[in-house]
Design an enzyme around this catalytic site. Structure first.
Site, PDB file in Angstrom:
ATOM      1  CG  ASN A   1     -53.338  28.400 -56.240  1.00 35.07           C
ATOM      2  OD1 ASN A   1     -53.273  29.071 -55.198  1.00 35.07           O
ATOM      3  ND2 ASN A   1     -54.181  28.714 -57.217  1.00 35.07           N
TER       4      ASN A   1
ATOM      5  CG  ASP B   1     -58.688  36.477 -57.478  1.00 40.42           C
ATOM      6  OD1 ASP B   1     -57.705  35.942 -58.033  1.00 40.42           O
ATOM      7  OD2 ASP B   1     -59.835  36.475 -57.988  1.00 40.42           O
TER       8      ASP B   1
END
Length: 259
Positions: free
Chosen positions: A82, A34
């Site tokens: 996503n 991340d």
């Protein structure tokens, strides 16, 4: 280097330095990668550059995992959520996986690495699915180390697909519904045959699991790091492992000194 480290972590790191002292077996590390976008924003560069540098960090992580003697490493590369990102960014992320197969697969195969892709393949482009299947086929017999890439992956989605699979088998009479237990569900997951993660690392300072390996992470240890993923390197990996080694894992029980 201690005898315990030789047993559980395998060997010395490249360059002759010693791996961290450990008294605990560590087989499987999973990583939530991340912070690519925030890394890019902080440096005034494009998000695409952030993702590209994230690929370099992934290569470092895979190499460090091999040096540590881990049997499995899982990288959370593209989640089912996503797809909500802009089309141009999704296309770029798909392209990065394609380039991974083009640039890295031969080297990994030669080094004895087995490559597995976990996640839902039904909504991926056909050419990408073909690349995934070819990579798995080419490395299926490798036993040195397993690299799992979670792509188009979501823990809830995985559980739903596993439940649907078991329901279909029960409806066809292939299995007895009453015989469905934890082992049966585990075998229906994308990660069938892989050990559950001992340690899950997340970068960028966020402290949540984000729909990652929900079933498999039941007894994992978590280490949350403040660095963004493109800055994650060998030192950060080792520091996370050292945190893991200092913890006591009870699995719902208690240690003798607690009695």
């Amino acid at each position: 280097m201690s005898a315990t480290l030789r047993k559980h972590a395998g060997r010395m790191f490249a360059g002759g330095t010693e791996a961290p002292e450990t008294a605990r077996p560590l087989r499987h590390v999973a990583i939530i990668m991340d912070g690519n976008g925030r890394w890019a924003k902080a440096r005034g560069v494009s998000r695409l550059e952030g993702h590209q540098q994230g690929v370099e960090a992934a290569r470092r992580a895979v190499e460090t995992a091999r040096e540590l003697g881990l049997t499995h490493v899982t990288l959370y590369s593209f989640s089912t959520e996503n797809w909500n990102r802009p089309d141009w960014e999704v296309r770029h992320l798909m392209g990065l996986l394609r380039r991974f197969f083009e640039d890295d697969l031969a080297k990994l195969a030669d080094e004895g690495v087995r490559v597995r892709i976990i996640g839902d393949r039904q909504t991926l482009p056909r050419d990408l699915v073909a690349l995934v299947e070819d990579a798995e086929r080419r490395t299926a017999d490798n036993t040195g180390h397993t690299l799992q890439i979670a792509f188009n992956y979501g823990g809830r989605d995985e559980l739903v697909r596993a439940a649907s699979k078991l329901a279909a088998q029960a409806a066809s009479g292939e299995i007895d519904p009453a015989a469905i237990d934890e082992a049966a569900l585990t075998d229906a997951l994308d990660t069938k045959g892989a050990p559950d993660p001992d340690l899950i690392i997340r970068t960028s300072g966020e402290q949540r699991i984000s729909n990652f390996l929900l079933w498999q992470a039941a007894y994992a240890e978590f280490v949350f790091l403040d660095c963004f993923w493109p800055d994650f390197g060998r030192d950060e990996f080792i520091a996370a492992v050292e945190q893991y080694q200092r913890r006591e894992r009870r699995y719902g029980g208690r240690l003798e000194e607690d009695a």
